[in-house]
Scaffold this active site. Structure first.
Site, PDB file in Angstrom:
ATOM      1  N   PRO B 665       0.810  -1.228   0.000  1.00  0.00           N
ATOM      2  CA  PRO B 665       0.000   0.000   0.000  1.00  0.00           C
ATOM      3  C   PRO B 665       0.842   1.276   0.000  1.00  0.00           C
ATOM      4  CG  PRO B 665      -0.848  -1.561   1.604  1.00  0.00           C
ATOM      5  CD  PRO B 665       0.446  -2.137   1.089  1.00  0.00           C
ATOM      6  N   GLU B 737       1.017   3.342 -14.457  1.00  0.00           N
ATOM      7  CA  GLU B 737       0.629   4.332 -15.457  1.00  0.00           C
ATOM      8  C   GLU B 737      -0.817   4.798 -15.327  1.00  0.00           C
ATOM      9  OE1 GLU B 737       2.917   3.571 -19.323  1.00  0.00           O
ATOM     10  OE2 GLU B 737       2.754   1.594 -18.431  1.00  0.00           O
TER      11      GLU B 737
END
Lengths: 168, 772
Positions: B665, B737
Site C-alpha cells: 500500500p 501508469e
C-alpha cells in the site's frame, strides 16, 4: 584558504570557473549531490553553505572559499540517518531517489529559515518573527526543488513531521 | 503493425478462446492471493536508506580510470545537408581527444525498431546515427567532441561551425494531416474498428456530442539526465547506463556491434526516473562506437537541452470523439478517431483509442488512428502512452454529453460500463469500475457538486468539481527470467536484470518472494540492474511487477521439484508430489497434512549442499488473450478558477482504482499519486512548444517547460477496490501508469463546472480561461 566540505578542508580549484557542483561531484566524487539541469531550474544540486541552501550548479566553487559546505553525505549516512532522511523513508517521500538529496538539503535549510523568522511569498504578516509552517508554507518554500516521480505529498509530510518535532 | 500481425494475433485469440481456462496461466488463481503475509504490508522501500543518504549509485557516478567525456553538437536546422563543418578550432582546443562527425564515425547499422516480434529490438528510431551528411530533424546529433573533461568538451563543442544546405521540411501538423497514413494495427490491436453504422446513429439519436480535442507534445523530464559510460575490455563491452531496458539493450548492442551476447554487459541498478524516456537512443551508440575507436572508456551525458533535442516524448494529437445516446442515456454510437505524429522511422504509435475500445458498451463503434509524418525528433512512449490523452478526449466528451442531457456524469457512465469487452465480447477477468466510482464519489462528497455550471463562487474564485474514468490494460511480458538461490542458512537471493527506477521493484518482489518461498522478508535479497543476471523484459506497459512475479512463481515450482529430489527418501515429505506440497515456514510441507514437513536447512544439510540455485522463465502470458484484462479508475477533482487571472488551483484530487491486488500500500499509493501528478501537469501546464516555422523545440529547459512544483500539488487521496484478479500472478495488475489517465479530463470537467467554459485543447492555461 580552503573550502570546508563536510568538516574536511579542501583547497579551492585552480580554475576559478569550476562550479561547486563539479567540485563536489566530479572532483571529490561526492555524488550524493545530483545534477538535473545545470542551470538552476530543478534544485537537485542543492547543498548548504554555512547552513544556507544554494544551488551548487550556479555557485562557483571559489565562492565557498573560507566557508563550510554541507552535502547530503554530511547530513547523515544510511547507517546513521538525519531525522529528515528517516522521515523521508517513513513517508515514502521519493521514488527513484534522484531529486531526494536536494530535497532533503533544501528542507534542512528551510527549517532554519523559518525558525529565523524569514517570510515567504505566502506569509501574510511580514513583520512577524514567528513563522508557522503550515502545509502551504512548506509547499511554497520547497517549490524550487522539482520531483518528477510525483513524491510531493510524501516529501511535505516528512518535512512537516520533522518541523512538528522541532516546534517548541 | 501489419495485416499479417493482425491475422496472427487474431488466430491466437481464437485458438486460446477454445482452450479451457484451466490449461492456461491464470487458469487456477494464484494460491498466494489467499495466503499472504509480507504481500500487502506497508513495507518501506528496502533501498530507502541508500537513496536518502545519496549513496545509491546512479549511472554517471561510477568512478573509472582514464575516463573521457563527450559533448554533442545538435543540428539547428530541420532538414538539409551538412555543407561545411569546421572542426579545426575544436580539435586544437585544450584537452580535446577527437572530434567525431559522420566522416570518421565507425559505420553502425540502424537500431532495430521496437516491436512485437523481437524483444531485443528496442529502437525508437531507425535513423542513421552520425553516418551521413543528411539532417533529418532539428536537434539531430551532427558531431561529438571527446575531451579529457566535460568542461573541455563543452567548450570545444561551442567552437564547431556548421553550414547547412537547407531543404524543405514538414513541420506543420495541420498540413501533414492531408498525407496521414492509416496503419493496419496499433500495438497488438487491429487499428480500424467499425461496428454498425456509427455516423448514422449520431444523426438519428436524440442526444449527441461531436467535438475535436487537441493535446500537445510532452517530455518525460526525468530529473536524472540521460548518461552512459561505455568501456571496452578487449572485445568485451561494459556499459553503465540509465535504462529501463537492461537486458534488451545488451542484446541490441551485441547485435549492432557484432558481439556475442555474453560479450556485452549493461549495468543499470538505479534509474533516476524514466517514464518511457530511458531507452536506447543515439547517445549510447555514439558512446560505444567512439569508446572502441579511442581505446578509452567514454561517458556521454546529455545536457538538459540535449535531452529535449534527441529524446522524443509524447506525440501531439488531434482527436475527434462523438457519442450519441438514447433518451435513457444508453450509448448508441461511439466514434474515436484522430491523428498523432509518428514518423515512418519511428516505432511508437500513440494508442489514444485504447480506452474507447474497452470501457463502454455502445450500439455502434467507429475507431481509427492515423499517423502524421513530420520531420521531428522521433517520439516515444511516455507514461500511460495513448490512454493519458485518449481519456482526456473520451471523458471530456462524456461530460459534455451528460451536461447536454441534464444527467449526472457518473450516472451516465455507470449506465454504459461494459459487462464484457465491448468489441471482442471476451469476459473480463475482473472489473469493478462501478465500485470504484461508488466508493470514490462517497469519499469525495460528489453529492455536493452543483449541477449547473458557474454557480459556486468565493471572492474572485469560481469553484467546480469534475470526474472522469481512467483506464489501462493489463500486460504481462513474455521473456521474464529469474534465478532463485536458496541457502542452507535459510536465506534466499532472487536475481534478474530489471532496474529500479522508483517503482519499488526490489521491495515488492522481496515481499513476494518471502511469501512464495515461505521465508521472512529479512531473509530475502533481491539483485537487479545487470544484464549478466537472468533477463527480464523492458519496463513498459506497467508490466514489470507481474512479469517478474510470474517468473518467480515459475521458479518456486522448479525449486519445489529440486527440493523434493534433494530431500530423498529419508525426508518426512518423501513421496509427495510437487502439487501436494507448499513452501511455508522456512521449509516444505504437505498441503493436506502440514505436520509432514522438513525445513530447507535440514534438506540442504542432509544433501550436503550449501545452496540450491534454479533459473526459471515465466509462462507465456496467454491469459491476456483468453480474458479481457483491464484496469480502470474513477478520478475526482475540485478546483478554483480565478476570475481575475484565469489561474486554476486544484484543491482536491481523489483517485479510486480497480487494479487487482495491491502488493504494498505504501509504494502503491506513491505510484498512483505520482501518475496523477503527471496527469495534473498534462492538464494544466505541460507542453513541448514546437515552432512550426523552424521545426525547433522552443522551451528546451526545465525553466520553460513547466512541470508541477510542490505548491501545485494538493494532498491527493487514493483508494482502491483491492479485488484480486483471479487470472494474474498475485492477483495483481500494473499500477504505474493508470494514475496519469483520466486526470486531465477530470480537471477539464471541473473547470467547466466552475466556469461554464469548455476547454478542448491542453494544457488548460490562463489565456484559455480569460477569453469570453
Amino acid at each position: 584558504m580552503a573550502i570546508r566540505v563536510n568538516g574536511e578542508d579542501v583547497p579551492p580549484p585552480d580554475d576559478i570557473r569550476v562550479s561547486l557542483l563539479d567540485l563536489l561531484r566530479e572532483q571529490m566524487n561526492l555524488s550524493g549531490t545530483k545534477v538535473g539541469c545545470n542551470q538552476g531550474a530543478c534544485g537537485a544540486c542543492t547543498v548548504l553553505i554555512d547552513g544556507r541552501r544554494v544551488l551548487s550548479c550556479l555557485t562557483l566553487a571559489v565562492q565557498a572559499d573560507g566557508k563550510s559546505v554541507t552535502t547530503i553525505e554530511g547530513l547523515g549516512t544510511a547507517e546513521n540517518l538525519h531525522p529528515l532522511q528517516a522521515a523521508f523513508i517513513e513517508h515514502d517521500g521519493f521514488q527513484c531517489g534522484y531529486c531526494t538529496p536536494g530535497q532533503i538539503c533544501a528542507a534542512a535549510a528551510m527549517l532554519e529559515e523559518a525558525a529565523a523568522g524569514m517570510p515567504s511569498y505566502l506569509t501574510s504578516d511580514l513583520t512577524t518573527d514567528r513563522i508557522i509552517l503550515s502545509r502551504e508554507e512548506v509547499q511554497e518554500r520547497m517549490s524550487g526543488n522539482l520531483c518528477r516521480c510525483g513524491a510531493h505529498n510524501g516529501i511535505i509530510d516528512a518535512i512537516l513531521e520533522v518541523a512538528g518535532e522541532r516546534r517548541p | 503493425m501489419s495485416k499479417i500481425q493482425n491475422a496472427v494475433i487474431g488466430s491466437v485469440r481464437t485458438v486460446i478462446g477454445w482452450v479451457p481456462a484451466g490449461w492456461l496461466p491464470g487458469g487456477a488463481p494464484d494460491p498466494l492471493i489467499e495466503r499472504r503475509a509480507a504481500i500487502g504490508s506497508q513495507a518501506s522501500r528496502l533501498d530507502g536508506p541508500l537513496k536518502v543518504a545519496g549513496q545509491a549509485r546512479f549511472a554517471a557516478e561510477v568512478v573509472m580510470e582514464r575516463l573521457c567525456h563527450a559533448a554533442l553538437v545538435h543540428s539547428t536546422v530541420t532538414r538539409g545537408r551538412l555543407a561545411r563543418m569546421d572542426t579545426q578550432a575544436a580539435e586544437a582546443a585544450p584537452g580535446v581527444i577527437m572530434v567525431v562527425t559522420y566522416r570518421n564515425m565507425p559505420r553502425v547499422g540502424p537500431l532495430p525498431l521496437m516491436g512485437m516480434a523481437d524483444l531485443s529490438a528496442v529502437g525508437n528510431s531507425s535513423l542513421p546515427i552520425l553516418q551521413d551528411a543528411q539532417v533529418r530533424y532539428n536537434g539531430q546529433v551532427v558531431a561529438a567532441v571527446i575531451a579529457e573533461t566535460q568542461d573541455q568538451a563543452d567548450h570545444a563543442a561551442s567552437l564547431i561551425q556548421v553550414d547547412y544546405e537547407r531543404e524543405p521540411a514538414r513541420t506543420v501538423f495541420e498540413e501533414a494531416k492531408a498525407h496521414a497514413r492509416t496503419p493496419a494495427s496499433v500495438l497488438i490491436e487491429k487499428n480500424h474498428v467499425s461496428v454498425g453504422n456509427a455516423e448514422r446513429e449520431l444523426i438519428s439519436a436524440p442526444h449527441s456530442v461531436d467535438n475535436v480535442y487537441r493535446t500537445p507534445g510532452q517530455n518525460h523530464n526525468a530529473i536524472e539526465l540521460h548518461t552512459v559510460t561505455a568501456a571496452w575490455e578487449g572485445e568485451s563491452l561494459v556499459v553503465h547506463d540509465t535504462t529501463q531496458m537492461v537486458a534488451p539493450s545488451a542484446s541490441a548492442l551485441a547485435k549492432l556491434f557484432g558481439l556475442k551476447k555474453e560479450q556485452v554487459r549493461v549495468l543499470s541498478p538505479f534509474v533516476g526516473g524514466g517514464f518511457g524516456g530511458k531507452g536506447l537512443w543515439d547517445h549510447q551508440i555514439v558512446a560505444v562506437a567512439v569508446a572502441r575507436m579511442i581505446g578509452r572508456p567514454l561517458r556521454v551525458t546529455l545536457s538538459r537541452e540535449g535531452v529535449y533535442r534527441i529524446i522524443g516524448g509524447r506525440s501531439p494529437s488531434e482527436q475527434r470523439v462523438a457519442i450519441s445516446a438514447d433518451a435513457a442515456g444508453k450509448f448508441s454510437a461511439l466514434v474515436h478517431t484522430g491523428y498523432s505524429v509518428m514518423p515512418p522511422y519511428g516505432a511508437c504509435p500513440e494508442q489514444y483509442t485504447m480506452g474507447s475500445r474497452a470501457l463502454y458498451d455502445a450500439g455502434s463503434f467507429e475507431i481509427v488512428q492515423r499517423h502524421v509524418d513530420l520531420d521531428i525528433v522521433p517520439n516515444t512512449f511516455m507514461r500511460a502512452p495513448g490512454e493519458a490523452i485518449g481519456t482526456f478526449a473520451l471523458e471530456s466528451a462524456i461530460d459534455e454529453l451528460a451536461h447536454g442531457m441534464g444527467m449526472d456524469p457518473i450516472e451516465l457512465r455507470l449506465h454504459n460500463i461494459a459487462e464484457r469487452h465491448p468489441l471482442s465480447g471476451t469476459p473480463f477477468s475482473q472489473h469493478a469500475l462501478k465500485q470504484a466510482f461508488d466508493d470514490g464519489a462517497r469519499r469525495f462528497g460528489w453529492e455536493r457538486r452543483r449541477t449547473t455550471p458557474a454557480t459556486r463562487r468565493e471572492g474572485e474564485w469560481r469553484i467546480g468539481m469534475g470526474c472522469a474514468t481512467g483506464s489501462f490494460p493489463y500486460v504481462r511480458m513474455p521473456g521474464a527470467n529469474v534465478s532463485i538461490t536458496l541457502r542452507s542458512d535459510g536465506t534466499a537471493t532472487i536475481a534478474c536484470s530489471a532496474q529500479e527506477m522508483g517503482m519499488g521493484t526490489a521491495t515488492v518482489q522481496a515481499q513476494h518472494a518471502a511469501d512464495r518461498l515461505g521465508l521472512p522478508i529479512e531473509a530475502i535479497t533481491f539483485e537487479l540492474g545487470d544484464s549478466a543476471l537472468p533477463a527480464a523484459p523492458m519496463a513498459g506497459g506497467s508490466s514489470q511487477t507481474v512479469s517478474i512475479a510470474g517468473a518467480i512463481a515459475a521458479g518456486a515450482e522448479k525449486l519445489t521439484l529440486e527440493l523434493l529430489r534433494l530431500a530423498g527418501n529419508a525426508s518426512p515429505v518423501a513421496g509427495l508430489r510437487p502439487s501436494e506440497v507448499r513452501l511455508t515456514a522456512g521449509g516444505i510441507a504437505s498441503t493436506s497434512d502440514p505436520a509432514r514437513n522438513e525445513s530447507y536447512r535440514s534438506i540442504l544439510a542432509r544433501a550436503a549442499r550449501d545452496a540450491v540455485t534454479i533459473t526459471a522463465a515465466g509462462s507465456a502470458p496467454l491469459e491476456m488473450f483468453k480474458f479481457a484484462m483491464h484496469s480502470s479508475s474513477a478520478v475526482f477533482c475540485e478546483l478554483r478558477v480565478s476570475d481575475v487571472t484565469g489561474e486554476v488551483r486544484v484543491d482536491r484530487l481523489l483517485g479510486s482504482f480497480d487494479c487487482g491486488t495491491i502488493l504494498n500500500p505504501k509504494t502503491a499509493a506513491s505510484q498512483f499519486r505520482g501518475g496523477m501528478i503527471m496527469g495534473l501537469g498534462l492538464a494544466l501546464m505541460e507542453e513541448t512548444l514546437f515552432d512550426e516555422r523552424s521545426g525547433r523545440i522552443m522551451n528546451a529547459t526545465l525553466a520553460d517547460y513547466h512541470i508541477p512544483a510542490h505548491l501545485d500539488v494538493p494532498q491527493i487521496d487514493v483508494m482502491w477496490t483491492g479485488i484480486p484478479d483471479p487470472r494474474s500472478p498475485l492477483g495483481a495488475r500494473g499500477i504505474g501508469e493508470i494514475g496519469v489517465t483520466g486526470v486531465a479530463a477530470a480537471v477539464a470537467n471541473a473547470v467547466f463546472n466552475a466556469t461554464g467554459k469548455r476547454v478542448r485543447d491542453l494544457p488548460i492555461t490562463l489565456d484559455k480561461l480569460l477569453t469570453e
